[in-house]
Design a protein around this motif. Structure first.
Motif, PDB file in Angstrom:
ATOM      1  N   GLY A  70      -8.080  -4.864  -8.393  1.00  0.00           N
ATOM      2  CA  GLY A  70      -7.344  -5.295  -9.581  1.00  0.00           C
ATOM      3  C   GLY A  70      -7.412  -4.362 -10.772  1.00  0.00           C
ATOM      4  N   GLN A  71      -7.621  -3.066 -10.536  1.00  0.00           N
ATOM      5  CA  GLN A  71      -7.631  -2.121 -11.654  1.00  0.00           C
ATOM      6  C   GLN A  71      -6.281  -1.447 -11.796  1.00  0.00           C
ATOM      7  OE1 GLN A  71     -10.943   0.461 -12.828  1.00  0.00           O
ATOM      8  NE2 GLN A  71     -11.889  -0.203 -10.932  1.00  0.00           N
ATOM      9  N   ILE A  72      -5.676  -1.597 -12.944  1.00  0.00           N
ATOM     10  CA  ILE A  72      -4.369  -0.991 -13.192  1.00  0.00           C
ATOM     11  C   ILE A  72      -4.536   0.519 -13.364  1.00  0.00           C
ATOM     12  CG2 ILE A  72      -2.405  -0.914 -14.764  1.00  0.00           C
ATOM     13  CD1 ILE A  72      -3.058  -3.824 -15.516  1.00  0.00           C
ATOM     14  N   MET A  73      -3.684   1.274 -12.697  1.00  0.00           N
ATOM     15  CA  MET A  73      -3.689   2.729 -12.830  1.00  0.00           C
ATOM     16  C   MET A  73      -2.761   3.100 -13.981  1.00  0.00           C
ATOM     17  SD  MET A  73      -2.803   5.661 -10.019  1.00  0.00           S
ATOM     18  CE  MET A  73      -1.067   5.734 -10.388  1.00  0.00           C
ATOM     19  N   ARG A  74      -3.335   3.558 -15.085  1.00  0.00           N
ATOM     20  CA  ARG A  74      -2.538   3.831 -16.280  1.00  0.00           C
ATOM     21  C   ARG A  74      -2.121   5.299 -16.336  1.00  0.00           C
ATOM     22  NH1 ARG A  74      -3.235  -0.971 -18.980  1.00  0.00           N
ATOM     23  NH2 ARG A  74      -5.154  -2.073 -18.425  1.00  0.00           N
ATOM     24  N   LYS A  75      -1.698   5.804 -15.203  1.00  0.00           N
ATOM     25  CA  LYS A  75      -1.207   7.173 -15.097  1.00  0.00           C
ATOM     26  C   LYS A  75       0.140   7.130 -14.397  1.00  0.00           C
ATOM     27  CE  LYS A  75      -5.848   9.189 -14.523  1.00  0.00           C
ATOM     28  NZ  LYS A  75      -6.668   7.971 -14.399  1.00  0.00           N
ATOM     29  N   GLN A  76       0.873   8.233 -14.464  1.00  0.00           N
ATOM     30  CA  GLN A  76       2.147   8.285 -13.767  1.00  0.00           C
ATOM     31  C   GLN A  76       1.930   8.279 -12.254  1.00  0.00           C
ATOM     32  OE1 GLN A  76       4.319  11.694 -15.320  1.00  0.00           O
ATOM     33  NE2 GLN A  76       5.643  10.318 -16.454  1.00  0.00           N
ATOM     34  N   VAL A  77       2.736   7.480 -11.569  1.00  0.00           N
ATOM     35  CA  VAL A  77       2.707   7.501 -10.106  1.00  0.00           C
ATOM     36  C   VAL A  77       3.280   8.842  -9.654  1.00  0.00           C
ATOM     37  CG1 VAL A  77       3.650   6.433  -8.030  1.00  0.00           C
ATOM     38  CG2 VAL A  77       2.919   4.999  -9.940  1.00  0.00           C
ATOM     39  N   PRO A  78       2.656   9.526  -8.675  1.00  0.00           N
ATOM     40  CA  PRO A  78       3.184  10.815  -8.209  1.00  0.00           C
ATOM     41  C   PRO A  78       4.663  10.717  -7.860  1.00  0.00           C
ATOM     42  CG  PRO A  78       1.058  10.382  -7.196  1.00  0.00           C
ATOM     43  CD  PRO A  78       1.426   9.137  -7.952  1.00  0.00           C
ATOM     44  N   SER A  79       5.420  11.755  -8.219  1.00  0.00           N
ATOM     45  CA  SER A  79       6.878  11.725  -8.071  1.00  0.00           C
ATOM     46  C   SER A  79       7.306  11.482  -6.625  1.00  0.00           C
ATOM     47  CB  SER A  79       7.495  13.029  -8.586  1.00  0.00           C
ATOM     48  OG  SER A  79       6.903  14.141  -7.944  1.00  0.00           O
ATOM     49  N   GLU A  80       6.501  11.960  -5.658  1.00  0.00           N
ATOM     50  CA  GLU A  80       6.897  11.774  -4.261  1.00  0.00           C
ATOM     51  C   GLU A  80       6.804  10.318  -3.813  1.00  0.00           C
ATOM     52  OE1 GLU A  80       2.507  13.116  -4.167  1.00  0.00           O
ATOM     53  OE2 GLU A  80       4.339  13.610  -5.286  1.00  0.00           O
ATOM     54  N   ASP A 116       0.854  -1.182   0.000  1.00  0.00           N
ATOM     55  CA  ASP A 116       0.000   0.000   0.000  1.00  0.00           C
ATOM     56  C   ASP A 116       0.895   1.239   0.000  1.00  0.00           C
ATOM     57  OD1 ASP A 116      -1.822   2.032   0.406  1.00  0.00           O
ATOM     58  OD2 ASP A 116      -2.980   0.943   1.910  1.00  0.00           O
ATOM     59  N   LEU A 117       0.820   2.013  -1.085  1.00  0.00           N
ATOM     60  CA  LEU A 117       1.650   3.218  -1.200  1.00  0.00           C
ATOM     61  C   LEU A 117       1.037   4.400  -0.477  1.00  0.00           C
ATOM     62  CD1 LEU A 117       2.998   3.623  -4.845  1.00  0.00           C
ATOM     63  CD2 LEU A 117       4.217   2.892  -2.818  1.00  0.00           C
ATOM     64  N   GLY A 118      -0.241   4.283  -0.105  1.00  0.00           N
ATOM     65  CA  GLY A 118      -0.955   5.448   0.390  1.00  0.00           C
ATOM     66  C   GLY A 118      -1.444   6.269  -0.792  1.00  0.00           C
ATOM     67  N   GLY A 119      -2.299   7.236  -0.510  1.00  0.00           N
ATOM     68  CA  GLY A 119      -2.794   8.076  -1.596  1.00  0.00           C
ATOM     69  C   GLY A 119      -3.703   7.343  -2.562  1.00  0.00           C
ATOM     70  N   ILE A 129       9.958 -10.380 -13.517  1.00  0.00           N
ATOM     71  CA  ILE A 129       8.961  -9.805 -12.623  1.00  0.00           C
ATOM     72  C   ILE A 129       8.733  -8.350 -13.018  1.00  0.00           C
ATOM     73  CG2 ILE A 129       9.485 -11.338 -10.702  1.00  0.00           C
ATOM     74  CD1 ILE A 129      10.963  -8.940  -9.405  1.00  0.00           C
ATOM     75  N   SER A 130       7.551  -7.833 -12.729  1.00  0.00           N
ATOM     76  CA  SER A 130       7.244  -6.444 -13.011  1.00  0.00           C
ATOM     77  C   SER A 130       6.381  -5.902 -11.874  1.00  0.00           C
ATOM     78  CB  SER A 130       6.530  -6.308 -14.359  1.00  0.00           C
ATOM     79  OG  SER A 130       5.344  -7.082 -14.370  1.00  0.00           O
ATOM     80  N   THR A 131       6.132  -4.628 -11.913  1.00  0.00           N
ATOM     81  CA  THR A 131       5.352  -3.982 -10.851  1.00  0.00           C
ATOM     82  C   THR A 131       4.207  -3.211 -11.472  1.00  0.00           C
ATOM     83  OG1 THR A 131       7.314  -3.776  -9.456  1.00  0.00           O
ATOM     84  CG2 THR A 131       5.453  -2.338  -8.941  1.00  0.00           C
ATOM     85  N   GLY A 132       3.010  -3.382 -10.919  1.00  0.00           N
ATOM     86  CA  GLY A 132       1.844  -2.666 -11.409  1.00  0.00           C
ATOM     87  C   GLY A 132       1.265  -1.768 -10.323  1.00  0.00           C
ATOM     88  N   ALA A 133       0.971  -0.516 -10.683  1.00  0.00           N
ATOM     89  CA  ALA A 133       0.298   0.393  -9.757  1.00  0.00           C
ATOM     90  C   ALA A 133      -1.207   0.223  -9.948  1.00  0.00           C
ATOM     91  CB  ALA A 133       0.709   1.835 -10.025  1.00  0.00           C
ATOM     92  N   MET A 134      -1.912  -0.112  -8.880  1.00  0.00           N
ATOM     93  CA  MET A 134      -3.352  -0.363  -8.936  1.00  0.00           C
ATOM     94  C   MET A 134      -4.105   0.653  -8.082  1.00  0.00           C
ATOM     95  SD  MET A 134      -2.795  -3.109 -10.643  1.00  0.00           S
ATOM     96  CE  MET A 134      -3.558  -4.680 -10.758  1.00  0.00           C
ATOM     97  N   TYR A 135      -5.349   0.911  -8.502  1.00  0.00           N
ATOM     98  CA  TYR A 135      -6.219   1.704  -7.630  1.00  0.00           C
ATOM     99  C   TYR A 135      -6.537   0.879  -6.388  1.00  0.00           C
ATOM    100  CZ  TYR A 135      -7.069   5.113 -11.337  1.00  0.00           C
ATOM    101  OH  TYR A 135      -6.922   6.082 -12.288  1.00  0.00           O
ATOM    102  N   THR A 141       7.836   7.782  -5.891  1.00  0.00           N
ATOM    103  CA  THR A 141       8.779   7.015  -6.720  1.00  0.00           C
ATOM    104  C   THR A 141       9.724   6.176  -5.862  1.00  0.00           C
ATOM    105  OG1 THR A 141       8.683   8.736  -8.407  1.00  0.00           O
ATOM    106  CG2 THR A 141      10.526   7.202  -8.517  1.00  0.00           C
ATOM    107  N   LYS A 142      10.182   6.758  -4.767  1.00  0.00           N
ATOM    108  CA  LYS A 142      11.122   6.042  -3.898  1.00  0.00           C
ATOM    109  C   LYS A 142      10.494   4.748  -3.372  1.00  0.00           C
ATOM    110  CE  LYS A 142      14.095   6.833   0.141  1.00  0.00           C
ATOM    111  NZ  LYS A 142      14.459   7.803   1.208  1.00  0.00           N
ATOM    112  N   ASP A 143       9.212   4.820  -2.968  1.00  0.00           N
ATOM    113  CA  ASP A 143       8.531   3.632  -2.449  1.00  0.00           C
ATOM    114  C   ASP A 143       8.320   2.588  -3.541  1.00  0.00           C
ATOM    115  OD1 ASP A 143       8.305   4.664   0.137  1.00  0.00           O
ATOM    116  OD2 ASP A 143       6.499   5.772  -0.378  1.00  0.00           O
ATOM    117  N   VAL A 144       8.042   3.062  -4.769  1.00  0.00           N
ATOM    118  CA  VAL A 144       7.871   2.128  -5.889  1.00  0.00           C
ATOM    119  C   VAL A 144       9.178   1.385  -6.145  1.00  0.00           C
ATOM    120  CG1 VAL A 144       7.374   1.920  -8.355  1.00  0.00           C
ATOM    121  CG2 VAL A 144       6.057   3.518  -6.966  1.00  0.00           C
ATOM    122  N   LEU A 145      10.278   2.123  -6.150  1.00  0.00           N
ATOM    123  CA  LEU A 145      11.583   1.501  -6.388  1.00  0.00           C
ATOM    124  C   LEU A 145      11.920   0.498  -5.290  1.00  0.00           C
ATOM    125  CD1 LEU A 145      13.671   4.572  -7.644  1.00  0.00           C
ATOM    126  CD2 LEU A 145      12.836   2.637  -8.987  1.00  0.00           C
TER     127      LEU A 145
END
Length: 914
Positions: free
Chosen positions: A388-398, A229-232, A257-263, A400-404
């Motif tokens: 299970g809905q993929i968010m097809r937008k850029q993840v907010p820049s703040e 959970d990234l928050g937001g 492996i890959s990473t998907g940002a979901m709602y 990015t560190k958590d995604v990495l």
């Protein structure tokens, strides 16, 4: 259904070779500098075989042998004929691939199972492949009409109109003989449309099963087994990438492996409050009449637009499942203020309507509502976001560190996760894979023979030489190859004095003076002017005032050559203003530092900053020893190395330009670079102004050789052109559009240089894993690991080079595709010089992942926004997307062209981008 596009699902453009994309029709190879294959181990490429790039004529042999694992698995190709069908949905608007898959699944399993035995594989768009010819008679065409079953996400049935009917028309368009693909793998067949379609068919077959069971995004599938959970309102899911790839003599499946940002699933009100950072206990934060600002509403609208929501009135039993609705936008007012007219002519608010029709009194009538695709308005509290809905937008820049942090895995962990992924992808259990006669040879990653190249020897001042080890070296007690003088300089501090005190500033000056002395940079001024400023004024005017002070301090004889700027956290706007002033307005080198980093910093920090300052002032930090890389430093063949790149606006943003860059060395040691940057049409990958940029840089190269190096031979005899960010499908475009421009630039200056063009790709999923205890400290393969067989192209000259040492996670090798080669480089020569160029990146004492000129070109593109006046309100270059109509988009693009300010003439000759 969508119009037929690239059947491979590959990108039409991209910032690198998209793994899994396959090339389009080849019109002819033409003279590429390559020759038909000959040595043992190469495919028997006949002379009639045409290629887009250079034909492979040999393998490299230099370096020590190293056995590595790679995330590829061998797969057999079908033996029987494959039948290709075109899928058309008459008079139907474009539907999402997810819904298309649902329609075809229903058609095959319930509407006409006797027709689809065995079942066909579908790509979610316009292509369907069957292991036998479908019984459609002589016409080869059949049309089906049916409704989706009740309970399906797409079930309609509103207002008593009955279920929505879908029409699907299938037409037999081709038969695919896998023998063609086998011949291609053996080097006996050109890469034409038949090969392209065969590879596409295999990709569709292996993706069919997971496409039906998991959320998918072209080549990746995501499961909820591992999530964060990234928050937001955003949740990360672990996914698995897969792509069928042709290689020398065999077909492989590349799995990663890959990473998907979901709602985040749940009530829309809860997710919305998470997004704007407010407590869930108080949904009235989303009510305009209670202070919900327009700015936040628009930001939330961008986040929610396109998401599917389920509608359920709280406390009421649901009869059947309503169709999911797609959010279009948010209303500007709450449900208690929004009015509409009923069919009987009465006017009601949305809140009154729900009370009258649904007997539901809204708990939060002042909260904004959702407007969905059909135009209906639905209160937020009645909507939930399904899982299970993929968010097809850029993840907010703040974030990015958590995604990495979630995406980063050590090599051994990544390989184990890939092995587990095979169980999820389930090739052996997939009825589609079995029915098409495909079989994975083994469930273990492929083992292959790699080599580790010898690093170049690097030369520093006073003839000091260093041999890098494990991709890094130490500069202690070493002087720069050509240290530059710091004549007059000043310091501007935008941090508060309480956080960065005058004592901190003096300590920073001492740190710089010691570092300058250590690397051999003479300094005229030991007590530079230090001024504190506030960012609420015009940055350029403040810097100018400090620059004037520095000038008058010297008696009005010497202008400042360097301004050091100390910045607080989150100061992107100040940084952009500083760079615009220095690079475009005044032609003065600027060096920005974060206050948190330079306060009480160690000597190593200032030594690293000196690496940047020296080249910004015109110096050279280090050069590769001449005999180490003769292909680059041969005095009889002066060589210019170029790097080119294009960067595009954020997804969904219209009216914003793409930016192009060209970077090249001007010195004989391929260590001192200059750059040019331009604006061009949005999302256009080929470079419009390459001829003009190349002409300017070639002119600067000749002037530098004449005026600084005093060389007799001014003109280059070899041009090595590295192109970043081109997908496989655009290789031919590079040869057709960019190569002629480069040749015209040479002709204009009467330069007769032999050209080599190489595409460098980083957007792929190929990884290498060393055996136990054979990797570097991070567990990755050692710097210099190269692979040019086993997993490379069946007929063309390409190779993978992992040129850097690992730090975090699993290192990604760069993929080099040689498109054109008049210099007839041997594989060993080209691989060695590419590796050497990864060691001349001025900002580090480490080898980097791609050759320095390509790295610089990427940085120049990313900094293109600094060419705009930061005080101009019209130039919005933020990451958020803005939709404009075609005229508005054109007008805005014209404004961006007009507002783009070129580099100052002094800065053009310097490495301002370091």
């Amino acid at each position: 259904m969508p119009p037929r596009g690239d059947p491979s699902g590959g990108r039409g453009r991209g910032r690198g070779r998209g793994a899994g994309a396959v090339r389009g029709y080849v019109r002819g190879g033409g003279p590429r500098g390559g020759t038909p294959a000959g040595p043992i181990g190469l495919p028997d490429a006949a002379s009639h075989i045409t290629t887009v790039g250079v034909k492979r004529s040999a393998f490299g042999s230099s370096g020590r042998a190293l056995t590595v694992f790679t995330n590829h698995f061998e797969v057999s190709i079908p033996e029987a004929i494959i039948h290709h069908y075109d899928v058309i949905s008459p008079s139907e608007k474009t539907l999402p691939a997810r819904l298309n898959m649902e329609i075809i699944k229903r058609l095959q399993t319930e509407v006409a199972p006797q027709v689809f035995t065995p079942r066909a594989a579908y790509d979610g768009r316009k292509n369907l492949f069957a292991a036998r010819e479908l019984p459609f008679g002589d016409s080869g065409t059949h049309e089906f009409s049916f409704a989706l079953t009740e309970g399906s996400p797409a079930d309609a049935g509103e207002g008593g109109r009955g279920p929505k009917m879908y029409k699907v028309k299938l037409t037999h368009v081709a038969t695919i003989n896998p023998e063609v693909l086998q011949r291609f793998l053996e080097g006996k067949q050109s890469h034409d449309n038949t090969v392209l379609t065969a590879i596409t068919a295999l990709n569709v077959v292996i993706r069919m099963e997971p496409s039906l069971n998991y959320p998918f995004n072209i080549r990746s599938f995501f499961t909820s087994r591992e999530q964060k959970d990234l928050g937001g309102g955003i949740v990360l899911w672990r996914g698995y990438f897969q792509s069928a790839r042709p290689a020398i003599g065999r077909m492989l499946i590349n799995v990663d492996i890959s990473t998907g940002a979901m709602y985040k699933p749940g009530a829309v009100t809860d997710v919305s409050l998470d997004f704007i950072g407010r407590p869930r206990a108080d949904p009235t934060c989303l009510a305009p009449r209670r202070g919900f600002p327009d700015r936040e509403r628009i930001k939330l609208q961008r986040f929610l637009s396109g998401v599917r929501v389920d509608v359920q009135i709280p406390g009421q039993a649901q009869t059947g499942r309503r169709p999911a609705r797609v959010v279009k936008k948010l209303t500007t007012h709450g449900a208690s203020e929004l009015k509409f007219t009923m069919r009987d002519g009465k006017t009601l608010t949305v809140a009154d309507y729900f009370l009258k029709v649904h007997n539901y009194k809204l708990r939060f009538p002042d909260v904004v509502c959702l407007e969905v695709g059909s135009g209906a308005i639905i209160p937020m509290e009645c909507c939930t976001i399904p899982e299970g809905q993929i968010m097809r937008k850029q993840v907010p820049s703040e974030k990015t560190k958590d995604v990495l942090a979630f995406a980063t895995m050590k090599p051994a962990d990544r390989l184990n996760s890939i092995r587990k992924g095979l169980g999820v992808l389930a090739y052996g259990q997939s009825e589609y894979v079995r029915h098409f006669g495909m079989h994975m040879a083994q469930n273990e990653p492929l083992s292959l023979q790699a080599r580790v190249l010898e690093p170049p020897t690097l030369q520093y001042g006073a003839s000091t030489k260093i041999k890098p080890k494990d991709g890094a070296w130490n500069m202690v007690d070493k002087k720069f190859f050509r240290p530059e003088q710091v004549r007059r300089w000043g310091i501007v501090i935008y941090e508060r004095q309480q956080r960065f005190t005058p004592a901190d500033a003096q300590e920073m000056v001492r740190g710089f003076l010691q570092a300058f002395a250590a690397v051999g940079m003479p300094v005229d001024e030991k007590d530079p002017i230090i001024r504190y400023k506030q960012s609420n004024a015009t940055i350029g005017a403040q810097l100018q005032a400090v620059g004037d002070e520095v000038y008058y301090k010297s008696g009005g004889t010497v202008a400042p050559t360097l301004i050091v700027v100390v910045l607080p956290e989150a100061s992107t706007d100040i940084y952009q203003a500083v760079k615009h002033w220095g690079d475009c307005t005044k032609g003065i080198a600027t060096q920005c530092l974060k206050s948190s980093k330079c306060s009480k910093a160690r000597p190593q920090y200032f030594a690293n900053v000196c690496l940047k300052i020296n080249v910004k002032l015109g110096g050279i930090n280090t050069v590769p020893e001449a005999k180490s890389v003769p292909a680059l430093t041969d005095p009889h063949n002066p060589t210019i190395v170029m790097g080119a790149d294009v960067i595009h606006p954020a997804p969904g943003a219209s009216g914003r330009p793409s930016f192009t860059s060209l970077v090249a060395n001007v010195d004989s040691d391929t260590a001192k670079y200059v750059a040019d940057c331009r604006v061009q049409t949005s999302r256009q990958e080929m470079i419009d102004d390459l001829e003009e940029m190349a002409t300017g840089i070639l002119t600067m190269y000749q002037k530098y050789r004449a005026n600084v190096e005093r060389k007799a031979q001014l003109k280059p005899k070899r041009i090595i052109f590295y192109r970043d960010g081109v997908s496989e499908g655009q290789f031919q475009h590079v040869l057709d559009i960019e190569l002629p421009q480069l040749k015209r630039a040479c002709a204009k200056l009467d330069i007769e240089a032999k050209i080599t063009m190489i595409v460098v790709g980083k957007r792929h999923h190929v990884r290498f894993f060393p055996k136990l205890n054979e990797g570097d400290r991070s567990g990755n393969c050692p710097a210099g690991t190269i692979v040019d067989r086993d997993i490379t192209h069946p007929t063309e000259f390409d190779f993978y080079l992992q040129s850097h040492s690992g730090l975090l996670g699993t290192s990604r090798p760069a993929h080099y595709n040689v498109l054109y080669d008049e210099n007839n480089f041997t594989p060993d020569n080209l691989q060695a010089l590419s590796f050497a160029l990864c060691h001349v990146y001025a900002r580090a004492t480490r080898s980097v992942s791609i050759p320095a000129p390509v790295y610089y070109a990427d940085i120049v593109c990313a900094r293109a926004k600094n060419h705009y006046d930061p005080d101009s309100a019209q130039m919005d270059l933020t990451d958020s997307g803005t939709q404009l109509d075609s005229k508005e988009a054109k007008d805005q693009l014209d404004a961006f062209r007009a507002g783009f300010k070129p580099l100052h003439e002094k800065i053009r000759r310097m490495m301002y981008f370091s």
